[in-house]
Scaffold this motif. Structure first.
Motif, short mmCIF file in Angstrom:
data_model
loop_
_atom_site.label_atom_id
_atom_site.label_comp_id
_atom_site.label_asym_id
_atom_site.label_seq_id
_atom_site.Cartn_x
_atom_site.Cartn_y
_atom_site.Cartn_z
N SER A 1 -8.20 -5.18 0.20
CA SER A 1 -8.70 -4.29 -0.86
C SER A 1 -10.21 -4.17 -0.79
CB SER A 1 -8.28 -4.82 -2.24
OG SER A 1 -6.89 -4.75 -2.42
N ALA A 2 -10.88 -5.31 -0.58
CA ALA A 2 -12.34 -5.30 -0.49
C ALA A 2 -12.81 -4.50 0.72
CB ALA A 2 -12.87 -6.73 -0.41
N ASN B 1 -11.37 -1.84 1.70
CA ASN B 1 -11.05 -0.44 1.42
C ASN B 1 -9.76 0.05 2.10
OD1 ASN B 1 -11.67 1.84 -0.09
ND2 ASN B 1 -12.88 2.78 1.56
N SER C 1 -9.90 -2.25 -12.92
CA SER C 1 -9.72 -1.79 -11.54
C SER C 1 -9.92 -2.96 -10.60
CB SER C 1 -10.71 -0.68 -11.20
OG SER C 1 -12.03 -1.20 -11.13
N ASP D 1 -11.89 -2.84 -8.02
CA ASP D 1 -13.32 -2.89 -7.72
C ASP D 1 -14.07 -3.75 -8.74
OD1 ASP D 1 -13.02 -1.31 -5.52
OD2 ASP D 1 -13.65 0.54 -6.48
N ARG D 2 -13.75 -3.59 -10.02
CA ARG D 2 -14.40 -4.40 -11.06
C ARG D 2 -14.04 -5.86 -10.93
NH1 ARG D 2 -13.70 -0.54 -16.45
NH2 ARG D 2 -15.06 1.17 -15.73
N LEU E 1 -13.24 -7.44 -8.12
CA LEU E 1 -13.93 -7.97 -6.95
C LEU E 1 -15.40 -8.25 -7.25
CD1 LEU E 1 -12.38 -5.66 -4.17
CD2 LEU E 1 -11.98 -8.12 -4.48
N GLU E 2 -16.00 -7.40 -8.07
CA GLU E 2 -17.41 -7.63 -8.41
C GLU E 2 -17.56 -8.80 -9.37
OE1 GLU E 2 -21.33 -5.25 -10.11
OE2 GLU E 2 -19.41 -4.21 -9.93
N ALA F 1 -22.11 -4.14 -4.90
CA ALA F 1 -22.11 -3.01 -3.97
C ALA F 1 -22.78 -3.40 -2.65
CB ALA F 1 -22.83 -1.82 -4.60
N ARG G 1 -20.48 -5.96 -0.75
CA ARG G 1 -19.28 -5.29 -0.25
C ARG G 1 -19.62 -4.43 0.96
NH1 ARG G 1 -15.56 -2.32 -4.52
NH2 ARG G 1 -16.36 -4.13 -5.62
#
Length: 275
Positions: free
Chosen positions: A185-186, A188, A250, A252-253, A255-256, A263, A266
């Motif tokens: 996922s990280a 993409n 999400s 993305d959130r 993972l952060e 950003a 990643r």
């Protein structure tokens, strides 16, 4: 008539996409053949949403590696293995410590695995009214994910040159499956491809899975419950995605916030492992 045509076209496209994903998952380069382990495979080759691909020979996932032969160690040296992330519990590690080449950094990441006692798990599975209840509960748990998988990302970002990293548990299915889902996922990779990679354990781990099923039957575990326990059912991993989406909004959130992937980091991860 028009609606029928659209439906048929949709099914044909869906079937084509599924076939393409299967070809990617079962690529001949993916499986690393070892004498003392199974389900050892390369996460390379998967396409990303921005048109790149995960590099081959950099990130590996596997089942137990406690019984590797001397020949297997040479194989791991040949792929430039630098870091081994062991996701098993202390009890599992004590019973079957990893065998790795000299110089490989061993990292133990037991978070969420510390209290695994298979005898009690088997007993609970026998009594469960729904054979998949316990596994779904495990996959939906997000509390331990930071402690278990953030160090994995930290080590990925610290690799140099053509060094590679391995992460594994006992079967290479559950804890390893979630780890692979987060890593891909990280990078993409789309969710359907990730689910296909997860489900591929049913093939790559097939021989050892059958042996384990026989052992469970000898311990009195119901065959149906045993198969459910060892099946890489995409619904299990999907429940992890759903839990993350529900709690964090999400992937993305998540993972952060939990994996520390800003950003900038990643981008560094993708630049290092995509081409």
């Amino acid at each position: 008539m028009k609606k029928t045509f659209i439906l048929l076209a949709s099914l044909l496209v869906s079937g084509t996409v599924s076939a393409q994903q299967d070809t990617l998952v079962y690529n001949a380069r993916r499986a690393v053949t070892l004498e003392g382990s199974s389900n050892f495979r390369d996460l390379g080759g998967y396409p990303t949403r921005d048109g790149r691909r995960v590099q081959w020979g950099r990130i590996y996932r596997s089942a137990d590696i406690s019984k590797l032969s001397d020949k297997d160690l040479k194989t791991l040296e040949a792929v430039h293995l630098a870091v081994d992330c062991d996701l098993r519990s202390p009890e599992e590690v004590q019973k079957a410590p990893d065998r790795i080449p000299t110089g490989v950094q061993y990292v133990h990441l037991p978070a969420g695995s510390e209290h695994i006692q298979m005898a009690k798990f088997y007993e609970a599975m026998q009594k469960s009214t729904r054979k998949d209840t316990l596994l779904l509960q495990t996959y939906r748990s997000t509390e331990h994910l930071k402690a278990k998988y953030k160090p994995l990302f930290d080590h990925l970002l610290s690799l140099k040159g053509n060094e590679s990293l391995l992460f594994h548990c006992t079967a290479g299915k559950d804890r390893t499956g979630i780890g692979a889902a987060l890593v891909l996922s990280a990078l993409n990779v789309d969710r359907q491809t990730i689910l296909k990679d997860y489900q591929a354990t049913n093939q790559f781990w097939k021989a050892d899975r059958e042996r384990m099923l026989q052992g469970m039957a000898q311990q009195g575990l119901n065959p149906e419950a045993a198969r459910s326990l060892l099946d890489a059912n995409p619904a299990y991993l999907e429940s992890t995605f759903q839990a993350i989406d529900q709690k964090y909004g999400s992937m993305d959130r998540f993972l952060e916030k939990e994996m520390g992937l800003t950003a900038r980091s990643r981008k560094a991860l993708r630049d290092q492992f995509l081409k």
